[in-house]
Motif scaffolding. Structure first.
Motif, PDB file in Angstrom:
ATOM      1  N   SER A 155       0.841  -1.192   0.000  1.00 13.80           N
ATOM      2  CA  SER A 155       0.000   0.000   0.000  1.00 13.80           C
ATOM      3  C   SER A 155       0.873   1.238   0.000  1.00 13.80           C
ATOM      4  O   SER A 155       2.078   1.173   0.206  1.00 13.80           O
ATOM      5  CB  SER A 155      -0.881   0.021   1.243  1.00 13.80           C
ATOM      6  N   GLU A 172      -9.115   2.003   3.659  1.00 15.17           N
ATOM      7  CA  GLU A 172      -8.649   0.629   3.804  1.00 15.17           C
ATOM      8  C   GLU A 172      -7.142   0.536   3.597  1.00 15.17           C
ATOM      9  O   GLU A 172      -6.566   1.222   2.755  1.00 15.17           O
ATOM     10  CB  GLU A 172      -9.353  -0.299   2.811  1.00 15.17           C
ATOM     11  N   SER A 202      -5.106  -2.869   3.200  1.00 16.34           N
ATOM     12  CA  SER A 202      -5.373  -4.299   3.249  1.00 16.34           C
ATOM     13  C   SER A 202      -4.142  -5.094   3.602  1.00 16.34           C
ATOM     14  O   SER A 202      -3.068  -4.915   3.034  1.00 16.34           O
ATOM     15  CB  SER A 202      -5.895  -4.778   1.901  1.00 16.34           C
ATOM     16  N   GLN A 204      -1.357 -12.355  -3.960  1.00 21.26           N
ATOM     17  CA  GLN A 204      -0.585 -11.581  -4.934  1.00 21.26           C
ATOM     18  C   GLN A 204       0.906 -11.865  -4.800  1.00 21.26           C
ATOM     19  O   GLN A 204       1.622 -11.980  -5.790  1.00 21.26           O
ATOM     20  CB  GLN A 204      -0.827 -10.079  -4.713  1.00 21.26           C
ATOM     21  N   THR A 218      -1.549  -2.793  -3.923  1.00 27.27           N
ATOM     22  CA  THR A 218      -2.629  -3.690  -3.500  1.00 27.27           C
ATOM     23  C   THR A 218      -3.970  -3.044  -3.774  1.00 27.27           C
ATOM     24  O   THR A 218      -4.106  -1.816  -3.798  1.00 27.27           O
ATOM     25  CB  THR A 218      -2.533  -3.981  -1.993  1.00 27.27           C
ATOM     26  N   GLU A 219      -4.947  -3.924  -3.964  1.00 29.13           N
ATOM     27  CA  GLU A 219      -6.284  -3.409  -4.256  1.00 29.13           C
ATOM     28  C   GLU A 219      -6.899  -2.930  -2.954  1.00 29.13           C
ATOM     29  O   GLU A 219      -7.202  -3.728  -2.073  1.00 29.13           O
ATOM     30  CB  GLU A 219      -7.146  -4.512  -4.881  1.00 29.13           C
ATOM     31  N   GLU A 220      -7.069  -1.636  -2.871  1.00 31.22           N
ATOM     32  CA  GLU A 220      -7.609  -1.089  -1.630  1.00 31.22           C
ATOM     33  C   GLU A 220      -8.666  -0.046  -1.931  1.00 31.22           C
ATOM     34  O   GLU A 220      -8.658   0.596  -2.972  1.00 31.22           O
ATOM     35  CB  GLU A 220      -6.509  -0.432  -0.808  1.00 31.22           C
ATOM     36  N   THR A 221      -9.539   0.121  -0.976  1.00 30.61           N
ATOM     37  CA  THR A 221     -10.633   1.045  -1.204  1.00 30.61           C
ATOM     38  C   THR A 221     -10.852   1.894   0.041  1.00 30.61           C
ATOM     39  O   THR A 221     -10.026   1.927   0.936  1.00 30.61           O
ATOM     40  CB  THR A 221     -11.901   0.248  -1.565  1.00 30.61           C
TER      41      THR A 221
END
Ligand SMILES: Nc1ncnc2c1ncn2[C@@H]1O[C@H](COP(=O)(O)OP(=O)(O)OP(=O)(O)O)[C@@H](O)[C@H]1O
Ligand SMILES: Nc1ncnc2c1ncn2[C@@H]1O[C@H](COP(=O)(O)OP(=O)(O)OP(=O)(O)O)[C@@H](O)[C@H]1O
Ligand SMILES: [Mg+2]
Ligand SMILES: [Mg+2]
Lengths: 304, 325, 503, 337
Positions: free
Chosen positions: A119, A257, A259, A265, A285-288
């Motif tokens: 992140s 977020e 994560s 990954q 990283t996929e974060e929201t």
């Protein structure tokens, strides 16, 4: 037993990964560790796990020992950005690829590691700031903010503070009236917030560098007879389950977020790197982010 | 009951001997259990990875031998890395100016703490705790971020390998640390200062009545400890190539543990530098075993360290316990 | 004969401790080449005068002149540099260091900057040989008994080339032979023109070695006299401010006792004492005689369970008893007053009262405190009986004078009213008056049925009190002699020397 | 009593400093039926520290030290919260947690008194392993519990007063009774003042030492319950982290020597309150986190200087210029080497 990963380990697919974790200082970190361990098992990767107990020197020692044990790939979450050149060079000399997770290193020599997966703490701070700016954009009254920082000097604390300050600094109505470290813990979060509440009568917003401190602060706010989420708006970072619950209950207003679930990954990247495939040098990283409504929806499938 | 029949004058070496024996036993056990463990380089790595701790523990040995304690060492280490890094990266000072300055600051801090302890008769614990806060606080005022060191001399030093025979190698820091140990052993054994350190630890009041310069000795040991911490900091900045306020957190405990594991009594007056070396090696070896074990979760790591320490200490006790007088 | 200029002159010295005026306007002078005795009761201020002189304590009033120049030392180091070498009352050596080091520390022989260990050991052995002592000089001092330590301290002091030598009760644990050695050395030094200040409570020793004496009472100067001009009786009168009753021989004849109290059979401990068999009866006073290191203390410690016996058995009152710990021995009514009050006896940070009731409290356990009134009453009784001064039970023991500390230790065991009281050098450092009092107490208690094991380096004292005398030599109990008319100090000396062959 | 004078002065000075920055600092109100105010906060947040320091005082008085209290704090909270989260009753949970704490303390005591291991190392073992144990219990996560009865211990009120404060007062009273009314205190001081002499005086030092460490374990256990109850969650990683250092500091500020012997319970309580007040002060006057440690260093230095009789004497001498004349003998009178 499974000491050496059969030379270069390219053909037979059995990979040995040395993973050096920062420590186990928070629930977030534990979830991170678990994710790595679980997905290693799923992906059939032999994992050499080492816990550095928050010390860079321990991580360096661990990486050395991974090199000694001739693992196929090394992954680690650096405690801090600086000071990795020597040991990473040793890894490169031993022809062991390195993947960074969670945090970056600041070396100028980018050949020292293959990729960085993680992140962006500064961005997290910015996201928190942006929500704040938006939700107060139709008022001109000054906004009094108190900030609960993470452990003094730690990378997430530094970056989340900086990103946040950068965004709100644009508008002089936002004022950070008090800022203290809460060491990322609930107990400290509560204690510091109690003191804030006594010495600062009007607090509009609380920005906590992680959920736990926010959760502690909520108790303090309630104890002072105020309503968290209403009288004092609360923004936190992480989105652990307890935090999401509080968000869904309306006690927190917004969570950015961060994560910990990097495991899958990481294993993908590791396999590619060992095979010699090229990978992007930066994988985010996929974060929201979550508002109260989004939290209500997301809560049932929240794993950690 | 004593296992080894030693004359009274030799008996005081017993704890150190036992510790040494146990260290070897532990190493052998590791070699049997883990593949690739029983190599010379593993032992050398323990030294390479703990050179700075060794230097710090040497200083701590002086302090503990007088019956004192120095809690400030970890922070002084951190402060040294921070000062070195920021002076080199910011104003771009050369290392040959920075290193002496850092050593001077470390020794100076030790001197001040020692002087306060001595002049105002305050418990060392509390004075050095204040020193610990001060040094760490100074780090943060310099900066909360980690500062990289890019100075070519430092980098060269960090990456030099001194090849021994048969593919074994050590780092220059190991040499420095061993020199420090040798000098310290000489000072403790062959100089009046060293003997005054033991006498002060044995009984401060007696030492004073015997006409020993107790005040000077006490101030000296804290100065030495401060100097060693600063030197440890320099070695750590070779090792890490960075300065950071959170470096070496809790190192004071590691140093104290190493000294005490080495058989030195915390009450002062009894112990050897050789024991301290062994203590550092034991701590390092435990860490190595942990990393070779490889599958321990974070908490099992801690429990395992505790267990190894426990087994070690109990065996040490068992073998070296003498019958009471 | 003209009196030469004094090398040391102290005028109008005053010293106040919190609650105690230790010295008040004391004048003192020391001439070169004389042995000058400093006399006074326990707590009279002798040690304080010495400490004030050598800079351990700062003076409150008065001046000190050395060689006609005013001085004020900041500490023993400065005093030593100025040529004053001192053996303080409590043996102040570092037990963790070797014997050789204790003699030479601070002035170790060096070669090219480094300590020359070999030469140091050789010289230490040489020095001790001068005092007729043969020790392993590389062994740590803690391996040796108090008396040996006292000799080492003396060796250290006499080797420092000084013009003034101060010996504060150096002979309190020594037996006649050692004292003789010491005196020989003192005479040599005296001939070299060194001034010696000597403190002792043994009047015979004073009269044997001293030329002149200064008497203190309650921190005040009573007078300075030539030893040859003052009789012992006059001296005691001046010291305590009243006449002392004649010291009678307290136990004339050997009595027979029939009720066995403690029987040790083949009790021993390898390396410390050979197996011995000894029976102590109720009401009997058994003395132990022997040379320094002969094993008297070891006998006592075994009987008290302070050390683990290597073999043999003990029976108390006819039934076998396992005395593994002091506590177990105390459970059988055995008490042991140890010789080294500093290391094995007192808790310096506790008050006089607490130190006195400590053993009593220990036997009751922590859940049953001795009621305060009872404590106060007991403590008051014994403080009065033993003349402990200052008479304040809430004083810290560390601040008491040496002799008074010894009395506190004695009081601790006396209030227990044990069945067997083991006294190891109980009168060490105690003044004449109090010594007589203690001896009287021992007799009284034994008449009341208490058994006593009495150890003393002073053979006269042993003879005066005991019904039976055990003689030790080289850690072996070589003889047990009834104390009848035929038993004299000469006979005892002979028995010790011949290893039990005499008689 | 005189020994408590200087700690009291320091505490008062710290409180006054706060009044200067936050005028309403000393005011205590009743809000929603609870006492409310900064002073109450200090007492409430200081309660666990006071407790841990209390146990530490007795350990230090015997000449020992206990580094493991922080880990015991974490273990106790973790076990209790785990039990409660698995639907065990609060009472069972508390009893189990305290039982384990006492056992761990006794284990320390056994290592020290039975096996003769130096206290600092003996307790270091549990300090390291215990933290791992706490994390093992919580599985590295934070266990959140929602039980009003459990909440009472560290976060609740009883008769308007925070329950934790009452609990500490009760334990303090019991400790004072055991040590000062009964003879435990004197025996502890004797053991700490001269171990060999105590043994020869017939004191069962081993039993006392084991008991004292067990008591320290108990205190840490209760403190652990308080800390976890206060935030309704157990944090095996962070609960009680570094509390051993604060506790030792509190004991030392309170006038007890680390060498053992004489101890002062009142001094320790004051010491702990000074530390907690200092922490609160830092929060409320807004010392930035980067300078917090400098501020702490300053206060600790002032505290130890003010406490030092030698310092006060020298300060007075300096003002009155009554310094002792220096010796003049050194130059003239030479010692032969
Ligand atoms: N450090 C001190 N603090 C308080 N009082 C002290 C201190 N040292 C000595 N005193 C007191 O001073 C007085 C004189 O003591 P001093 O030791 O000089 O006696 P002394 O003549 O040597 O007796 P002894 O024959 O028993 O050795 C005693 O009442 C003693 O309690
Ligand atoms: N002259 C000596 N030479 C060697 N060792 C000695 C000598 N005197 C004493 N020791 C040591 O001191 C130890 C203690 O002896 P112990 O206390 O039994 O002697 P003691 O008969 O009580 O005589 P004292 O108490 O007068 O010394 C002995 O075990 C011995 O090791
Ligand atoms: Mg005296
Ligand atoms: Mg003896």
């Amino acid at each position: 037993s499974g000491g050496s990963g059969a030379g270069s380990g390219s053909g037979d697919g059995s990979i040995t990964m040395g993973f050096s974790q920062v420590g186990a200082e928070s629930g977030w970190r534990t979830a991170n560790t678990k994710s790595v361990q679980d997905s290693a098992k799923e992906a059939g990767v032999t994992l050499k796990f080492s816990d550095a107990q928050q010390k860079q020197e321990n991580q360096i020692k661990a990486i050395r020992s991974f090199i000694q044990q001739k693992v196929d790939v090394i992954a680690f979450s650096p405690v801090v950005e600086s000071g990795w050149d020597t040991v990473l060079k040793e890894a490169r000399d031993a022809k062991i690829p390195v993947i960074l997770t969670d945090r970056a290193v600041d070396s100028k020599d980018t050949t020292l590691y293959k990729t960085f997966l993680g992140s962006d703490f500064v961005e997290e701070g910015r996201k928190a700031g942006q929500w704040l700016v938006q939700s107060f954009n139709n008022s001109t009254d000054p906004v009094n903010i108190v900030e609960l920082q993470g452990t003094t000097g730690s990378a997430p604390a530094n970056d989340r503070k900086a990103g946040f300050a950068e965004v709100i600094g644009a508008d002089p109505k936002f004022k950070i009236i008090a800022s203290q470290t809460g060491d990322f813990t609930r107990a400290k979060g509560k204690e510091v917030m109690e003191a804030f509440l006594k010495s600062n009568p009007d607090i509009d917003v609380l920005y906590a560098h992680n959920d736990d401190m926010g959760l502690g602060a909520i108790e303090a706010i309630e104890g002072a007879g105020k309503v968290p989420g209403k009288d004092i708006k609360i923004i936190t970072v992480d989105a652990v389950k307890d935090g999401m619950q509080a968000l869904a209950d309306g006690k927190i207003n917004y969570i950015v977020e961060c994560s910990p679930l990097l495991g899958p990954q990481l294993m993908d990247l590791a396999k590619k790197v060992v095979k010699g495939e090229t990978v992007p040098t930066r994988v985010v990283t996929e974060e929201t982010t979550f508002t109260q409504e989004q939290a209500k929806a997301a809560l049932p499938n929240r794993k950690y | 009951m004593s296992v080894l029949a030693l004359s009274p004058s030799r008996q005081r070496y017993l704890p150190a001997l036992v510790t040494g024996g146990l260290f070897v036993a532990m190493f052998v056990a590791g070699g049997i259990r883990y593949e690739g463990f029983a190599s010379g380089q593993v032992v050398l790595n323990v030294l390479i990875d703990n050179a700075f701790l060794l230097v710090v523990a040497v200083g701590m040995t002086f302090v503990i031998l007088t019956g004192g304690i120095d809690l400030s060492v970890g922070s002084v280490v951190a402060l040294s890395t921070m000062i070195a890094a920021s002076l080199m990266s910011g104003p771009g000072w050369p290392p040959y100016l920075v290193i002496p300055l850092v050593l001077l600051i470390g020794a100076g801090l030790g001197l001040v703490m020692g002087a306060i302890i001595q002049a105002f008769d305050i418990q060392p614990f509390i004075v050095t705790l204040a020193g610990m806060f001060l040094a760490r606080g100074l780090c943060y005022t310099i900066g909360t971020e980690s500062v990289p060191i890019e100075d070519p001399t430092f980098t060269a030093f960090a990456q030099t390998r001194i090849d021994l025979f048969a593919e074994l190698w050590i780092s220059p820091s190991v040499i420095i640390a061993l020199v420090v140990v040798a000098v310290a052993a000489y000072v403790l054994h062959y100089t009046r200062l060293g003997r005054a350190v033991y006498a002060t630890g044995g009984s401060e009041q007696s030492a004073r009545l015997m006409g020993l310069p107790v005040a000077r000795t006490k101030i000296a040991v804290y100065t030495i400890s401060g100097f060693c911490s600063a030197l440890g900091g320099v070695l750590l900045s070779f090792y890490m190539l960075s300065g950071y306020g959170l470096h070496a957190v809790g190192m004071e405990l590691d140093a104290i543990a190493a000294v005490v594991i080495g058989g030195t009594l915390l009450t002062g007056g009894s112990g050897f530098l050789f024991g301290t070396v062994l203590g550092v090696l034991v701590l390092g070896l435990i860490q190595t075993i942990i990393s070779f074990e490889g599958t321990l979760s974070s908490w099992w790591t801690k429990i395992f360290i505790g267990l190894l320490l426990f087994v070690f200490i109990v065996l040490q006790r068992l073998f070296s316990s003498r019958s009471r007088r | 004969m003209a009196v030469p200029e004094p090398i040391l002159r102290m005028t109008g010295i005053g010293k106040q401790f919190p609650g105690v005026k230790a010295l008040d306007g004391v004048d003192f002078r020391l001439l070169p080449g004389e042995v000058h005795a400093l006399m006074g009761e326990n707590g009279a201020g002798k040690s304080t005068l010495i400490k004030v002189l050598t800079g351990v304590h700062p003076v409150d009033a008065g001046t000190i002149e050395l060689d006609g120049r005013p001085v004020a030392f900041a500490g023993p180091l400065e005093a030593q540099r100025a040529g004053i070498s001192t053996v303080y009352q409590e043996v102040n050596l570092c037990a963790n260091l070797s014997v050789a080091e204790n003699i030479f520390i601070g002035r170790e022989p060096r070669r090219r900057g480094r300590i020359d260990w070999k030469r140091m050991r050789a010289r230490a052995a040489e020095l001790l040989a001068r005092l007729d002592l043969d020790l392993d000089v590389t062994a740590p001092l803690e391996a040796y008994s108090l008396a040996v330590r006292q000799m080492v301290a003396i060796a250290r002091a006499v080797d420092i080339e000084a013009r003034v030598l101060i010996l504060d009760e150096p002979t309190s644990s020594l037996d006649a032979g050692e004292v003789e050695q010491l005196f020989r050395v003192m005479r040599t030094l005296k001939e070299e023109g060194i001034a010696i200040l000597f403190v002792s409570h043994f009047l015979d020793q004073i009269y044997e070695i001293s030329d002149r004496m200064t008497i203190l009472r309650n921190g005040r100067l009573v007078g300075e006299h030539l030893v040859s001009e003052l009789s012992q009786v006059e001296l005691v009168g001046k010291m305590i401010g009243q006449e002392l009753k004649e010291l009678e021989r307290l136990h004339g004849a050997a009595k027979t006792f029939d009720r066995k109290l403690v029987e040790a059979r083949e009790l021993g401990r390898p390396g410390a004492i050979e197996p011995f068999t000894l029976t102590i009866h109720e009401g009997e006073v058994v003395g132990l005689a022997g040379l320094l290191g002969s094993g008297r203390t070891e006998v006592a410690r075994l009987l008290f369970g302070a050390d683990h016996a290597g073999g043999g058995e003990i029976a108390v009152g006819g039934t076998p008893a396992a005395l593994r710990t002091p506590r177990a021995a105390m459970g059988h009514g055995i008490a042991f007053c140890s010789e080294d009050r500093k290391a094995d006896g007192l808790v310096p940070d506790l008050t006089v009262r607490e130190n006195i009731v400590l053993a009593l409290q220990a036997t009751r356990g922590w859940t049953r405190p001795v009621p305060r009134e009872q404590q106060d009453a007991l403590v008051a009784t014994y403080m009065k009986a033993l003349k402990i001064s200052p008479p304040n039970p809430e004083h810290l023991v560390r601040n008491l004078s040496g002799g008074n500390q010894q009395k506190v230790l004695l009081a601790r065991w006396l209030i227990l009213e044990p069945r067997l009281l083991i006294l190891d050098e109980p009168t060490r450092g105690i003044d004449v008056g109090a010594k007589a009092e203690i001896q009287r107490l021992v007799v009284e208690l034994s008449d009341g049925g208490m058994a006593v094991l009495f150890i003393s380096a002073e053979l006269e004292e042993v003879l005066r009190l005991s019904h039976k005398v055990g003689v030790l030599r080289d850690r072996r109990l070589v003889a047990q002699l009834p104390n009848d008319e035929e038993l004299t100090t000469e006979v005892l000396m002979e028995t010790i020397a011949s290893g039990g062959a005499a008689r | 009593m005189r020994r408590l004078l200087w700690p009291l002065v320091i505490l008062a000075a710290l409180l006054l400093m706060n009044v200067f920055f936050t005028p309403g600092f000393l005011s205590v109100q009743v809000r929603e039926g609870h006492l409310y105010g900064s002073l109450i906060d200090i007492l409430r947040f200081g309660a666990p520290l006071v407790l841990v320091s209390l146990g530490m005082t007795l350990v230090i008085a015997t000449g020992g030290i206990d580094l493991s209290v922080g880990s015991v704090v974490a273990i106790s909270g973790a076990l209790a919260c785990l039990q409660i989260s698995q639907d065990a009753g609060v009472f069972t949970a508390v009893v189990l947690a305290l039982g384990l704490s006492v056992a761990l303390g006794a284990w320390n005591g056994f290592l020290v008194a039975g096996a003769g291991i130096q206290p600092i190392i003996a307790t270091l073992i549990l300090m390291v392993a215990g933290r791992g144990l706490a994390q093992l219990i919580t599985d590295g996560q934070i266990i959140t519990v929602n039980d009003p009865a459990y909440k009472l211990i560290g976060g609740g009120y009883w008769l308007t007063v925070p329950f934790g404060i009452l609990l500490v007062l009760a334990i303090l009273a019991v400790t004072a009774f055991l040590t000062r009314r009964l003879a435990l205190g004197m025996l502890i001081e004797a053991v700490g003042g001269n171990a060999e002499a105590s043994r020869l005086a017939g004191i069962r030092a081993r039993g006392i030492i084991v008991m004292v460490y067990a008591f320290a374990g108990l205190c840490a256990g209760v403190a652990g319950l308080m800390i976890s109850s206060n935030v309704s969650s157990a944090d095996g990683n962070n609960a009680g982290l570094w509390i051993e250092l604060d506790a030792i500091l509190a004991v030392v500020i309170g006038g007890t020597s680390l060498a053992g012997g004489r101890f002062s319970l009142g001094g320790t309580v004051l010491g702990a309150l000074i530390i907690q007040t200092l922490t609160t002060t830092i929060y409320s006057i807004g010392v930035p986190p980067e300078t917090t440690l400098l501020f702490k260093a300053l206060v600790v230095t002032v505290v130890c200087l003010v406490q030092s009789a030698a310092f006060r004497e020298k300060a007075v001498n300096l003002r009155g210029r009554t310094a002792r004349p220096r010796p003049q003998a050194e130059e003239k009178v030479q010692v032969p080497a």
